[in-house]
Design a protein around this motif. Structure first.
Motif, PDB file in Angstrom:
ATOM      1  N   VAL A 355      -5.962   3.432  -4.764  1.00  0.00           N
ATOM      2  CA  VAL A 355      -5.004   3.921  -5.758  1.00  0.00           C
ATOM      3  C   VAL A 355      -3.745   4.441  -5.076  1.00  0.00           C
ATOM      4  CG1 VAL A 355      -4.607   5.642  -7.558  1.00  0.00           C
ATOM      5  CG2 VAL A 355      -6.798   4.452  -7.440  1.00  0.00           C
ATOM      6  N   MET A 356      -3.907   5.200  -4.005  1.00  0.00           N
ATOM      7  CA  MET A 356      -2.731   5.741  -3.315  1.00  0.00           C
ATOM      8  C   MET A 356      -1.935   4.632  -2.637  1.00  0.00           C
ATOM      9  SD  MET A 356      -4.168   9.385  -1.869  1.00  0.00           S
ATOM     10  CE  MET A 356      -2.525  10.082  -1.661  1.00  0.00           C
ATOM     11  N   GLN A 357      -2.614   3.556  -2.205  1.00  0.00           N
ATOM     12  CA  GLN A 357      -1.896   2.413  -1.638  1.00  0.00           C
ATOM     13  C   GLN A 357      -1.017   1.758  -2.693  1.00  0.00           C
ATOM     14  OE1 GLN A 357      -2.140   1.346   1.817  1.00  0.00           O
ATOM     15  NE2 GLN A 357      -0.247   0.493   1.018  1.00  0.00           N
ATOM     16  N   TYR A 358      -1.562   1.587  -3.893  1.00  0.00           N
ATOM     17  CA  TYR A 358      -0.731   1.075  -4.989  1.00  0.00           C
ATOM     18  C   TYR A 358       0.425   2.018  -5.279  1.00  0.00           C
ATOM     19  CZ  TYR A 358      -3.583  -2.899  -6.524  1.00  0.00           C
ATOM     20  OH  TYR A 358      -4.210  -4.118  -6.617  1.00  0.00           O
ATOM     21  N   GLY A 359       0.177   3.312  -5.222  1.00  0.00           N
ATOM     22  CA  GLY A 359       1.234   4.277  -5.485  1.00  0.00           C
ATOM     23  C   GLY A 359       2.340   4.233  -4.450  1.00  0.00           C
ATOM     24  N   GLN A 360       1.996   3.806  -3.243  1.00  0.00           N
ATOM     25  CA  GLN A 360       2.984   3.764  -2.169  1.00  0.00           C
ATOM     26  C   GLN A 360       3.765   2.456  -2.142  1.00  0.00           C
ATOM     27  OE1 GLN A 360       0.782   4.555   1.411  1.00  0.00           O
ATOM     28  NE2 GLN A 360       0.204   6.609   0.792  1.00  0.00           N
ATOM     29  N   THR A 361       3.056   1.345  -2.239  1.00  0.00           N
ATOM     30  CA  THR A 361       3.704   0.050  -2.023  1.00  0.00           C
ATOM     31  C   THR A 361       3.545  -0.918  -3.178  1.00  0.00           C
ATOM     32  OG1 THR A 361       1.725  -0.835  -0.936  1.00  0.00           O
ATOM     33  CG2 THR A 361       3.343   0.268   0.462  1.00  0.00           C
ATOM     34  N   GLY A 362       2.715  -0.575  -4.191  1.00  0.00           N
ATOM     35  CA  GLY A 362       2.468  -1.522  -5.260  1.00  0.00           C
ATOM     36  C   GLY A 362       1.565  -2.651  -4.783  1.00  0.00           C
ATOM     37  N   PRO A 363       1.462  -3.739  -5.543  1.00  0.00           N
ATOM     38  CA  PRO A 363       0.620  -4.863  -5.123  1.00  0.00           C
ATOM     39  C   PRO A 363       1.115  -5.477  -3.820  1.00  0.00           C
ATOM     40  CG  PRO A 363       1.261  -5.045  -7.444  1.00  0.00           C
ATOM     41  CD  PRO A 363       2.097  -3.962  -6.851  1.00  0.00           C
TER      42      PRO A 363
END
Length: 398
Positions: A355-363
């Protein structure tokens, strides 16, 4: 109802996140310069002290290192949300508090006390100097370190909790370095050759009795104001600035009350009674920051993650709640054994990371790799659960 006036999910969408290693930014090198000066100053003080009271210095270093390391390890293990934040930011925050801020605070405090004594009276300065000078100088220098870290990597501060945790590490570093300095001073001035008792006395008074409501708490509260200023961009600039200043004044006031002679304690019970309201207020503000983090995580998960094989509805609801995640872990462990419980804990950590990866860079490729790892852990958990009797946990698809 939103917490601390959360913006809508669309405003809090994914953004690129800067690294804390930014050699092209002036703020980074200013921070390194001040840390280097602080390291030299602290090392020189400890070296000079070791020539007179070597046991006090060595034992003090050992005790205060353990005092720092054990709770940090515990929080890293138990509060899995913090394990998702970049360690370099925490290292730089702790270093600023323990080296940079403490290096600047010493001479500034001395000069400020001298001015206060001359403009008022020596008696007033002796009674109120610590309450006026300490908060003004130290809270300012500590929050300036948080601001420096913001200038280095602004997009790391996407939630109130991210800012509060960095502020707490700055305050903890300052507290440890200050306590070590007090330990050395106590050892040098102790009336007998005993070099161990001074360490025990300072650890008891400043570490145990005063540690819960000390610099880590003060600076984390001031940092929440910085977090509000950075994340509530839909609010007018004046409102954001007023909130940031207001939280700084709360931290200053708490520090002032703790240092003031108004509530001078005469026994251990009074020390706890004096500090308890400060601790309760700080805990409430941290709880609000945690609610803000939960809102952000759930909004990102709703926007980017489909399919119960990645995050089930129960797990999605529990994303921002440590209590809810623990409840799911206990349920998995109770129904399917410790091995399944450990795997499920790994699954929760990887879900947070996704979830935090999506929050940082998106898909993107990184998120795709995290999705694959979540599915692998899900399969491992279901395999372990199938080997034990009982129904699968509600958090896991049947």
């Amino acid at each position: 109802m939103t917490t601390l006036d959360n913006p809508p999910a669309a405003v809090r969408g994914p953004v690129g996140v800067d690294s804390f290693f930014q050699p092209r930014r002036f703020a980074f090198w200013l921070l390194i310069f001040l840390l280097a000066n602080g390291l030299f100053s602290v090392s020189r003080e400890l070296y000079q002290g070791s020539q007179v009271v070597p046991v006090t210095v060595l034992l003090g270093l050992l005790v205060w290192t353990l005092y720092t390391a054990i709770p940090l390890w515990f929080f890293h293990q138990q509060l899995d949300l913090f394990a998702q934040h970049p360690p370099l930011g925490f290292v730089l925050a702790f270093a600023w508090g323990s080296l940079g801020a403490i290096y600047l605070a010493g001479p500034v405090n001395t000069e400020f006390l001298s001015v206060l004594s001359k403009t008022t009276s020596p008696e007033f300065s002796e009674d109120w100097g610590a309450a006026i000078v300490g908060p003004t100088t130290e809270e300012t220098l500590k929050i300036l370190g948080v601001i420096l870290l913001v200038l280095i990597a602004r997009t790391q501060f996407r939630t109130l909790l991210a800012a509060a945790s960095i502020g707490a590490l700055v305050g903890l570093g300052f507290q440890i370095s200050e306590d070590l300095s007090y330990t050395l001073s106590q050892g040098l001035s102790y009336p007998s050759p005993n070099e161990i008792t001074p360490v025990v006395q300072i650890v008891l008074v400043r570490g145990i009795l005063s540690g819960l409501w000390s610099h880590a708490l003060f600076t984390s509260i001031a940092a929440i104001g910085i977090g509000y200023f950075l994340t509530r961009r839909h609010k007018p600039f004046g409102v954001r600035l007023a909130v940031a200043v207001g939280f700084f004044l709360i931290a200053w006031s708490m520090h002032f009350l703790w240092n003031s002679p108004l509530l001078e304690p005469s026994n251990l019970v009074q020390i706890f009674l004096r500090g308890l309201p400060l601790f309760v207020l700080g805990a409430l503000l941290w709880w609000l920051a945690g609610r803000d983090e939960a809102t952000n995580l759930i909004a990102i998960a709703d926007a980017y993650i489909d399919g119960d094989d990645l995050i089930t509805p129960e797990e999605r609801h529990a994303l921002g709640s440590l209590r809810s995640r623990r409840k799911l872990r206990r349920q998995a462990r109770k129904q399917h054994g410790r091995k399944a419980g450990r795997i499920y804990h790994e699954l929760q950590r990887k879900q947070l990371h996704l979830v935090m990866q999506y929050g940082q860079t998106g898909p993107g490729p990184r998120a795709d790799q995290d999705k694959l790892e979540v599915r692998i852990l899900r399969d491992r958990y279901e395999t372990a659960a199938a080997k034990t009797p009982g129904q699968a946990p509600a958090a896991s698809p049947s």
